[in-house]
Design a protein around this motif. Structure first.
Motif, mmCIF file in Angstrom:
data_model
loop_
_atom_site.group_PDB
_atom_site.id
_atom_site.type_symbol
_atom_site.label_atom_id
_atom_site.label_comp_id
_atom_site.label_asym_id
_atom_site.label_seq_id
_atom_site.Cartn_x
_atom_site.Cartn_y
_atom_site.Cartn_z
ATOM 1 N N PRO A 64 0.806 -1.221 0.000
ATOM 2 C CA PRO A 64 0.000 0.000 0.000
ATOM 3 C C PRO A 64 0.843 1.276 0.000
ATOM 4 C CG PRO A 64 -0.423 -1.295 1.994
ATOM 5 C CD PRO A 64 0.490 -2.092 1.130
ATOM 6 N N VAL A 65 1.971 1.256 0.690
ATOM 7 C CA VAL A 65 2.827 2.442 0.723
ATOM 8 C C VAL A 65 3.379 2.722 -0.674
ATOM 9 C CG1 VAL A 65 5.029 3.346 1.584
ATOM 10 C CG2 VAL A 65 3.400 2.290 3.167
ATOM 11 N N MET A 66 3.895 1.711 -1.353
ATOM 12 C CA MET A 66 4.433 1.908 -2.702
ATOM 13 C C MET A 66 3.329 2.294 -3.682
ATOM 14 S SD MET A 66 7.674 1.695 -2.676
ATOM 15 C CE MET A 66 7.912 1.719 -4.431
ATOM 16 N N SER A 67 2.144 1.761 -3.499
ATOM 17 C CA SER A 67 1.029 2.109 -4.377
ATOM 18 C C SER A 67 0.665 3.586 -4.245
ATOM 19 C CB SER A 67 -0.194 1.250 -4.057
ATOM 20 O OG SER A 67 0.083 -0.098 -4.306
ATOM 21 N N VAL A 68 0.629 4.065 -3.016
ATOM 22 C CA VAL A 68 0.299 5.469 -2.789
ATOM 23 C C VAL A 68 1.410 6.367 -3.318
ATOM 24 C CG1 VAL A 68 -0.033 7.214 -1.006
ATOM 25 C CG2 VAL A 68 -1.273 5.061 -0.887
ATOM 26 N N LEU A 69 2.653 6.010 -3.064
ATOM 27 C CA LEU A 69 3.755 6.811 -3.596
ATOM 28 C C LEU A 69 3.732 6.824 -5.124
ATOM 29 C CD1 LEU A 69 6.653 5.824 -1.167
ATOM 30 C CD2 LEU A 69 5.430 8.011 -1.281
ATOM 31 N N ASN A 70 3.399 5.710 -5.728
ATOM 32 C CA ASN A 70 3.288 5.637 -7.184
ATOM 33 C C ASN A 70 2.163 6.537 -7.690
ATOM 34 O OD1 ASN A 70 3.962 4.546 -9.785
ATOM 35 N ND2 ASN A 70 2.162 3.244 -9.634
ATOM 36 N N ALA A 71 1.098 6.654 -6.917
ATOM 37 C CA ALA A 71 -0.037 7.480 -7.320
ATOM 38 C C ALA A 71 0.279 8.975 -7.265
ATOM 39 C CB ALA A 71 -1.247 7.170 -6.435
ATOM 40 N N LEU A 72 1.402 9.334 -6.683
ATOM 41 C CA LEU A 72 1.784 10.746 -6.597
ATOM 42 C C LEU A 72 2.446 11.251 -7.884
ATOM 43 C CD1 LEU A 72 3.216 10.894 -2.954
ATOM 44 C CD2 LEU A 72 0.971 11.636 -3.751
ATOM 45 N N TYR A 73 2.522 10.427 -8.920
ATOM 46 C CA TYR A 73 3.208 10.830 -10.149
ATOM 47 C C TYR A 73 2.645 12.099 -10.793
ATOM 48 C CZ TYR A 73 -0.458 9.327 -13.300
ATOM 49 O OH TYR A 73 -1.638 9.233 -13.963
ATOM 50 N N PRO A 74 1.348 12.447 -10.638
ATOM 51 C CA PRO A 74 0.885 13.692 -11.280
ATOM 52 C C PRO A 74 1.613 14.940 -10.790
ATOM 53 C CG PRO A 74 -0.995 12.365 -10.609
ATOM 54 C CD PRO A 74 0.230 11.728 -10.019
ATOM 55 N N ILE A 75 2.220 14.850 -9.624
ATOM 56 C CA ILE A 75 2.941 16.007 -9.107
ATOM 57 C C ILE A 75 4.093 16.361 -10.040
ATOM 58 C CG2 ILE A 75 4.407 16.825 -7.207
ATOM 59 C CD1 ILE A 75 2.548 15.174 -5.372
ATOM 60 N N GLY A 76 4.787 15.362 -10.532
ATOM 61 C CA GLY A 76 5.872 15.613 -11.483
ATOM 62 C C GLY A 76 5.370 16.282 -12.746
ATOM 63 N N THR A 77 4.208 15.837 -13.232
ATOM 64 C CA THR A 77 3.622 16.424 -14.434
ATOM 65 C C THR A 77 3.254 17.886 -14.200
ATOM 66 O OG1 THR A 77 2.734 14.262 -15.025
ATOM 67 C CG2 THR A 77 1.778 16.170 -16.132
ATOM 68 N N VAL A 78 2.643 18.173 -13.061
ATOM 69 C CA VAL A 78 2.237 19.539 -12.743
ATOM 70 C C VAL A 78 3.463 20.441 -12.585
ATOM 71 C CG1 VAL A 78 1.131 20.967 -10.970
ATOM 72 C CG2 VAL A 78 0.026 18.878 -11.759
ATOM 73 N N LEU A 79 4.490 19.949 -11.893
ATOM 74 C CA LEU A 79 5.698 20.745 -11.715
ATOM 75 C C LEU A 79 6.406 21.000 -13.049
ATOM 76 C CD1 LEU A 79 7.125 19.240 -8.395
ATOM 77 C CD2 LEU A 79 6.016 21.457 -8.723
ATOM 78 N N LEU A 80 6.473 19.977 -13.902
ATOM 79 C CA LEU A 80 7.085 20.168 -15.227
ATOM 80 C C LEU A 80 6.284 21.151 -16.079
ATOM 81 C CD1 LEU A 80 8.337 16.612 -16.225
ATOM 82 C CD2 LEU A 80 9.711 18.669 -15.887
ATOM 83 N N ALA A 81 4.970 21.100 -15.977
ATOM 84 C CA ALA A 81 4.138 22.055 -16.720
ATOM 85 C C ALA A 81 4.440 23.477 -16.256
ATOM 86 C CB ALA A 81 2.662 21.732 -16.541
ATOM 87 N N GLY A 82 4.701 23.649 -14.976
ATOM 88 C CA GLY A 82 5.054 24.967 -14.464
ATOM 89 C C GLY A 82 6.422 25.416 -14.937
ATOM 90 N N LEU A 83 7.381 24.499 -14.937
ATOM 91 C CA LEU A 83 8.737 24.845 -15.341
ATOM 92 C C LEU A 83 8.875 25.022 -16.851
ATOM 93 C CD1 LEU A 83 10.777 22.449 -13.018
ATOM 94 C CD2 LEU A 83 10.634 24.934 -12.856
ATOM 95 N N VAL A 84 8.353 24.080 -17.603
ATOM 96 C CA VAL A 84 8.558 24.080 -19.051
ATOM 97 C C VAL A 84 7.550 24.968 -19.770
ATOM 98 C CG1 VAL A 84 8.623 22.621 -21.115
ATOM 99 C CG2 VAL A 84 9.601 21.786 -18.980
ATOM 100 N N LEU A 85 6.284 24.834 -19.415
ATOM 101 C CA LEU A 85 5.222 25.559 -20.120
ATOM 102 C C LEU A 85 4.820 26.857 -19.418
ATOM 103 C CD1 LEU A 85 2.947 22.495 -20.969
ATOM 104 C CD2 LEU A 85 4.667 23.594 -22.425
ATOM 105 N N ARG A 86 5.449 27.128 -18.269
ATOM 106 C CA ARG A 86 5.152 28.330 -17.494
ATOM 107 C C ARG A 86 3.701 28.397 -17.025
ATOM 108 N NH1 ARG A 86 10.045 28.830 -16.422
ATOM 109 N NH2 ARG A 86 11.432 29.753 -17.931
ATOM 110 N N GLU A 87 3.097 27.232 -16.781
ATOM 111 C CA GLU A 87 1.741 27.216 -16.238
ATOM 112 C C GLU A 87 1.812 27.589 -14.761
ATOM 113 O OE1 GLU A 87 -0.369 23.594 -16.924
ATOM 114 O OE2 GLU A 87 -0.127 23.706 -19.093
#
Length: 189
Positions: free
Chosen positions: A143-166
């Protein structure tokens, strides 16, 4: 348990984006989201069920299965598209570009490097997931690894802020802070 709940709330907050376009909840969207969730959860369960001495064989099998499924899905989508598979109207039924003088260019070198880089990083992430799942015989590891794996959208959101200036919304920023707090809590438990 608290950290698991906080991480779940964090995922919802990070994914919450106000849509001024008036997007509505649709059955197709729900089915697509459920299929994606089952796929992500299923791969974590498969990695957990794999023998610890399998090494990278599990990852190779997963990649082959994923490639076959993605290829089949792409073929279905192309076939179901109105008008059928794409073709070159100027070719009079011949191969694409034949007789029309059109020259097709492939993807740029930068795009190829980005795609290869993404593939390598994704493979490394899956390797870490599998290693984390097999790092302990404790039943709480899954369950711990599953929840940590589910946090992947954070990377997408942060990259959108850095790369696309969102811009991050306050709700998303709160979700990111909660996700990091939950990750620390899970690491310390």
């Amino acid at each position: 348990m608290v950290a698991l709940v906080v991480a779940g709330v964090a995922v919802v907050l990070v994914a919450a984006v106000p849509d001024s376009g008036g997007a509505r909840l649709t059955a197709r969207g729900v089915v697509t989201a459920a299929a994606a969730g089952c796929g992500l959860g299923g791969i974590v369960l498969a990695y957990d069920a794999s023998p610890t001495d399998a090494g990278v064989a599990t990852l190779v099998v997963a990649r082959v299965v994923q490639a076959v499924l993605l290829g089949a899905a792409a073929l279905v989508v192309v076939r179901l598209r109105p008008g059928g598979p794409p073709h070159d109207a100027g070719s009079a039924g011949g191969p694409a570009g034949a007789g029309s003088g059109a020259v097709r260019s492939g993807p740029g070198r930068a795009l190829v490097l980005v795609v290869v880089g993404c593939g390598v990083l994704d493979a490394v992430a899956n390797l870490f997931i599998q290693a984390g799942l097999h790092s302990s015989d404790d039943p709480s590891t899954l369950p711990v690894m599953s929840v940590l794996n589910a946090l992947y959208p954070i990377g997408t959101v942060l990259l959108a802020g850095l790369v696309l200036r969102e811009r991050l919304t306050a709700v998303q920023a709160t979700g990111i802070v909660l996700a990091f707090a939950a990750s620390v809590g899970l690491a310390l438990s």
